[in-house]
Write an enzyme that holds these catalytic residues in place. Structure first.
Site, mmCIF file in Angstrom:
data_model
loop_
_atom_site.group_PDB
_atom_site.id
_atom_site.type_symbol
_atom_site.label_atom_id
_atom_site.label_comp_id
_atom_site.label_asym_id
_atom_site.label_seq_id
_atom_site.Cartn_x
_atom_site.Cartn_y
_atom_site.Cartn_z
ATOM 1 N N THR A 97 -7.050 -2.642 4.282
ATOM 2 C CA THR A 97 -7.347 -1.280 3.781
ATOM 3 C C THR A 97 -8.731 -1.025 3.417
ATOM 4 O O THR A 97 -9.742 -2.197 3.261
ATOM 5 C CB THR A 97 -6.540 -0.916 2.194
ATOM 6 O OG1 THR A 97 -7.216 0.145 1.854
ATOM 7 C CG2 THR A 97 -6.824 -1.984 1.351
ATOM 8 N N TYR A 147 -5.496 -2.789 -6.245
ATOM 9 C CA TYR A 147 -5.036 -2.572 -4.737
ATOM 10 C C TYR A 147 -5.859 -3.163 -3.953
ATOM 11 O O TYR A 147 -5.621 -3.968 -3.024
ATOM 12 C CB TYR A 147 -4.673 -0.951 -4.577
ATOM 13 C CG TYR A 147 -4.288 -0.839 -3.070
ATOM 14 C CD1 TYR A 147 -3.056 -1.464 -2.439
ATOM 15 C CD2 TYR A 147 -5.241 0.013 -2.320
ATOM 16 C CE1 TYR A 147 -2.775 -1.238 -1.288
ATOM 17 C CE2 TYR A 147 -4.880 0.343 -1.098
ATOM 18 C CZ TYR A 147 -4.024 -0.472 -0.434
ATOM 19 O OH TYR A 147 -3.606 -0.123 0.885
#
Length: 332
Positions: free
Chosen positions: A120, A144
């Site tokens: 990501t 995250y």
């Protein structure tokens, strides 16, 4: 071509189900491993084999690798909601980092030579500049992003120590749905902007919340690089073919279009496509949200034969809307 099957973890979820379609359409044999906590068995194309299991279940995963002759793993399984990671970080280190470690070990033990990881742009944190290149500093500002960065580090170390190569694809904002309306984003309570907006357009929500109007951007709302999910799925197939052709080499690539749209610009596109005005409610910033994330995508264009086919914001919205309407027809 790969001399075996591809295991797709999280293949019953949003991005994973599109990767399954892309692999099957390209002629690969696919086995999906998904615990169905956030995925749906009906989202798995019937041409694939579904094994209901957690990727951290070593015995089940290793038996599946052996039984199906798996020679590559595409790893999508994990938790993906940035604000949730801020309030429940241990969930993300368990579901993303620890579970990925278990899966990587299973791959090593069973001799799987190729591994593709769903990473990501959140690994970059708040960038020094945009667009962001692969060698820019990685300073995650939320658990995250850190959980994904830790998995990238594990893959680098493992690939240096074992006969396995990997591709880590750093996604920017994934949106849209399969143009043939075979799959799309189906999770209830999703936080992705375009999904939320088309839910509002079809009457599933009363409004769209805009989080933050004081970012250092042209209109004060956050700017993101939106990539069509089918283009992203195609990038995974190309990455697999690259790994097969380059044993011993690994790569880390941004997946984006190299241009950004603000939240307001995205909602303007939804208004255009739907010919209606979606109510916008402006609220404060969410924890862990940077002002702008836009990909420098020169590396993926230079490394893979991948070229975007759906690089159009209105087209992304139209495909997302078509899927939302199909979900309504299906009673989902």
């Amino acid at each position: 071509m790969l001399a075996g099957k591809v295991m797709v973890t999280g293949g019953a979820g949003y991005i994973g189900s599109h990767a399954v379609l892309a692999l099957l359409d390209a002629g690969y044999e696919v086995v999906v491993v998904d615990n169905l906590v956030t995925g749906f068995d009906w989202a798995v194309d019937p041409r694939a084999t579904l094994v209901v299991a957690n990727v951290a279940d070593d015995d089940k995963v290793r038996a599946t690798i052996r039984e199906h002759g798996v020679k590559a793993i595409m790893h999508f399984a994990g938790s993906i909601i940035v604000p949730e990671s801020v309030v429940d970080p241990l969930k993300y280190y368990r579901n993303n980092t620890a579970a990925s470690r278990a899966l990587i070990e299973s791959a090593v033990v069973e001799g799987v030579p190729h591994f593709i990881f769903s990473s990501t742009a959140a690994t970059y944190g708040t960038p020094d500049h945009v667009p962001i290149a692969e060698d820019d500093p990685q300073r995650p500002i939320n658990p995250y992003g850190m959980s994904k960065l830790m998995t990238e580090a594990m893959l680098r170390d493992v690939a240096a120590a074992h006969p396995m190569n990997f591709a880590a694809l750093r996604y920017f904002n994934v949106a849209g749905a399969d143009p043939q309306v075979r799959s799309g984003q189906s999770t209830a309570g999703a936080t992705h902007l375009i999904k939320v907006a088309v839910e509002a357009a079809t009457g599933r929500r009363e409004h769209v919340s805009v989080y933050g109007t004081d970012f250092d951007t042209a209109d004060g709302t956050g700017v993101r690089d939106y990539i069509h999910v089918s283009d992203l799925a195609a990038a995974h197939v190309h990455a697999l073919e690259w790994l097969v052709a380059h044993p011993g080499d690994s790569t880390l690539l941004n997946c984006g279009y190299g241009k950004g749209f603000s939240v307001n610009e995205v909602l303007d596109a939804v208004d255009r496509v739907t010919n209606m005005t979606i109510e916008r409610r402006y609220e404060g910033r969410r924890a862990g949200d940077p002002a702008a994330l836009v990909a420098d995508n020169r590396a993926i264009l230079a490394t893979l034969p991948w070229r975007p086919a759906r690089d159009d914001l209105d087209a992304i919205v139209r495909d997302a809307l078509a899927w939302e309407r199909k979900l309504a027809e299906m009673g989902k």
